[in-house]
Scaffold this motif. Structure first.
Motif, PDB file in Angstrom:
ATOM      1  N   TYR A 101       0.850  -1.188   0.000  1.00  0.00           N
ATOM      2  CA  TYR A 101       0.000   0.000   0.000  1.00  0.00           C
ATOM      3  C   TYR A 101       0.892   1.247   0.000  1.00  0.00           C
ATOM      4  CZ  TYR A 101       0.854   1.773   4.678  1.00  0.00           C
ATOM      5  OH  TYR A 101       1.451   2.328   5.777  1.00  0.00           O
ATOM      6  N   ALA A 102       0.270   2.358  -0.341  1.00  0.00           N
ATOM      7  CA  ALA A 102       0.883   3.679  -0.221  1.00  0.00           C
ATOM      8  C   ALA A 102      -0.252   4.667   0.040  1.00  0.00           C
ATOM      9  CB  ALA A 102       1.664   4.047  -1.475  1.00  0.00           C
ATOM     10  N   ALA A 103       0.104   5.903   0.407  1.00  0.00           N
ATOM     11  CA  ALA A 103      -0.926   6.873   0.764  1.00  0.00           C
ATOM     12  C   ALA A 103      -0.527   8.280   0.344  1.00  0.00           C
ATOM     13  CB  ALA A 103      -1.182   6.842   2.273  1.00  0.00           C
ATOM     14  N   TYR A 104      -1.548   9.102   0.139  1.00  0.00           N
ATOM     15  CA  TYR A 104      -1.348  10.533  -0.068  1.00  0.00           C
ATOM     16  C   TYR A 104      -2.331  11.279   0.820  1.00  0.00           C
ATOM     17  CZ  TYR A 104      -5.392  10.261  -3.246  1.00  0.00           C
ATOM     18  OH  TYR A 104      -6.639  10.060  -3.784  1.00  0.00           O
ATOM     19  N   LEU A 105      -1.864  12.400   1.382  1.00  0.00           N
ATOM     20  CA  LEU A 105      -2.651  13.150   2.351  1.00  0.00           C
ATOM     21  C   LEU A 105      -2.543  14.639   2.080  1.00  0.00           C
ATOM     22  CD1 LEU A 105      -0.847  10.778   3.967  1.00  0.00           C
ATOM     23  CD2 LEU A 105      -2.387  11.432   5.769  1.00  0.00           C
ATOM     24  N   HIS A 106      -3.594  15.355   2.398  1.00  0.00           N
ATOM     25  CA  HIS A 106      -3.575  16.810   2.302  1.00  0.00           C
ATOM     26  C   HIS A 106      -4.000  17.414   3.636  1.00  0.00           C
ATOM     27  CE1 HIS A 106      -5.327  20.820   1.693  1.00  0.00           C
ATOM     28  NE2 HIS A 106      -4.202  20.975   1.023  1.00  0.00           N
ATOM     29  N   GLY A 107      -3.198  18.350   4.112  1.00  0.00           N
ATOM     30  CA  GLY A 107      -3.523  19.053   5.345  1.00  0.00           C
ATOM     31  C   GLY A 107      -3.167  20.519   5.233  1.00  0.00           C
ATOM     32  N   ASN A 108      -3.529  21.262   6.245  1.00  0.00           N
ATOM     33  CA  ASN A 108      -3.201  22.685   6.241  1.00  0.00           C
ATOM     34  C   ASN A 108      -1.930  22.995   7.014  1.00  0.00           C
ATOM     35  OD1 ASN A 108      -5.289  23.565   4.592  1.00  0.00           O
ATOM     36  ND2 ASN A 108      -6.733  23.483   6.292  1.00  0.00           N
ATOM     37  N   ASN A 109      -1.593  22.177   8.033  1.00  0.00           N
ATOM     38  CA  ASN A 109      -0.376  22.491   8.767  1.00  0.00           C
ATOM     39  C   ASN A 109       0.419  21.281   9.238  1.00  0.00           C
ATOM     40  OD1 ASN A 109      -1.976  21.719  10.916  1.00  0.00           O
ATOM     41  ND2 ASN A 109      -2.488  23.819  11.468  1.00  0.00           N
ATOM     42  N   ASP A 110      -0.212  20.197   9.638  1.00  0.00           N
ATOM     43  CA  ASP A 110       0.534  19.050  10.150  1.00  0.00           C
ATOM     44  C   ASP A 110      -0.253  17.781   9.857  1.00  0.00           C
ATOM     45  OD1 ASP A 110       2.308  17.385  11.533  1.00  0.00           O
ATOM     46  OD2 ASP A 110       1.354  17.784  13.460  1.00  0.00           O
ATOM     47  N   ALA A 111       0.419  16.814   9.281  1.00  0.00           N
ATOM     48  CA  ALA A 111      -0.254  15.562   8.936  1.00  0.00           C
ATOM     49  C   ALA A 111       0.309  14.376   9.705  1.00  0.00           C
ATOM     50  CB  ALA A 111      -0.138  15.312   7.433  1.00  0.00           C
ATOM     51  N   SER A 112       1.199  14.625  10.651  1.00  0.00           N
ATOM     52  CA  SER A 112       1.886  13.514  11.311  1.00  0.00           C
ATOM     53  C   SER A 112       0.930  12.582  12.054  1.00  0.00           C
ATOM     54  CB  SER A 112       2.970  14.036  12.255  1.00  0.00           C
ATOM     55  OG  SER A 112       2.423  14.899  13.234  1.00  0.00           O
TER      56      SER A 112
END
Length: 150
Positions: A90-101
């Protein structure tokens, strides 16, 4: 033919652009023997997961965590797919405004529980995605699909 399942929660124009880049990369010319299937996180089922050979997960980061839709997906498929999908990539992509940890940690914890193997570091885009970020999304899709194709 191998099947790549993209499970996504595309709740904004930004995530739509990222999803389209990932899907375009996964469907790129020259990648043969891979069927790309997309399902919104709220409608993806255990059958979708069981029929796939690899997974790409897309989510916004909401209050430091993956979207409720992606969490719902995991809740629905976890036990029905636990043994049958162990070892799948698997792999992933994420979108956030300041921190995605926090969201990255949560995805990694759940996929570790499932026994899935991360094949690429997650693509994390903070703020508005520029050309380079969308290219990273395209490359993620293309690389995962190419590796699946062998």
């Amino acid at each position: 033919m191998k099947r790549l399942l993209i499970v996504h929660h595309t709740a904004s124009p930004t995530l739509q652009a990222m999803y389209e880049a990932v899907r375009a990369g996964a469907s790129a010319d020259g990648i043969e023997g891979v069927e790309v299937v997309s399902r919104p996180a709220l409608t993806a089922t255990a059958v979708d997961v069981l029929e796939a050979d690899c997974y790409l997960l897309g989510t916004p980061v909401n209050i430091g965590y993956m979207s409720g839709a992606l969490k719902h997906f995991f809740d629905q498929v976890y036990y029905p797919c636990l043994e049958a999908t162990a070892g799948r990539p698997y792999a992933a992509y994420l979108h956030g405004n300041n921190d995605a940890s926090g969201a990255v940690r949560a995805i990694e914890a759940i996929t570790t529980g499932l026994g899935w193997k991360r094949v690429r570091p997650p693509v994390v885009v903070l703020g508005e995605p520029g050309k380079a970020a969308l290219e990273q999304c395209w490359e993620l899709g293309a690389t995962v699909a190419a590796e699946l194709a062998g």
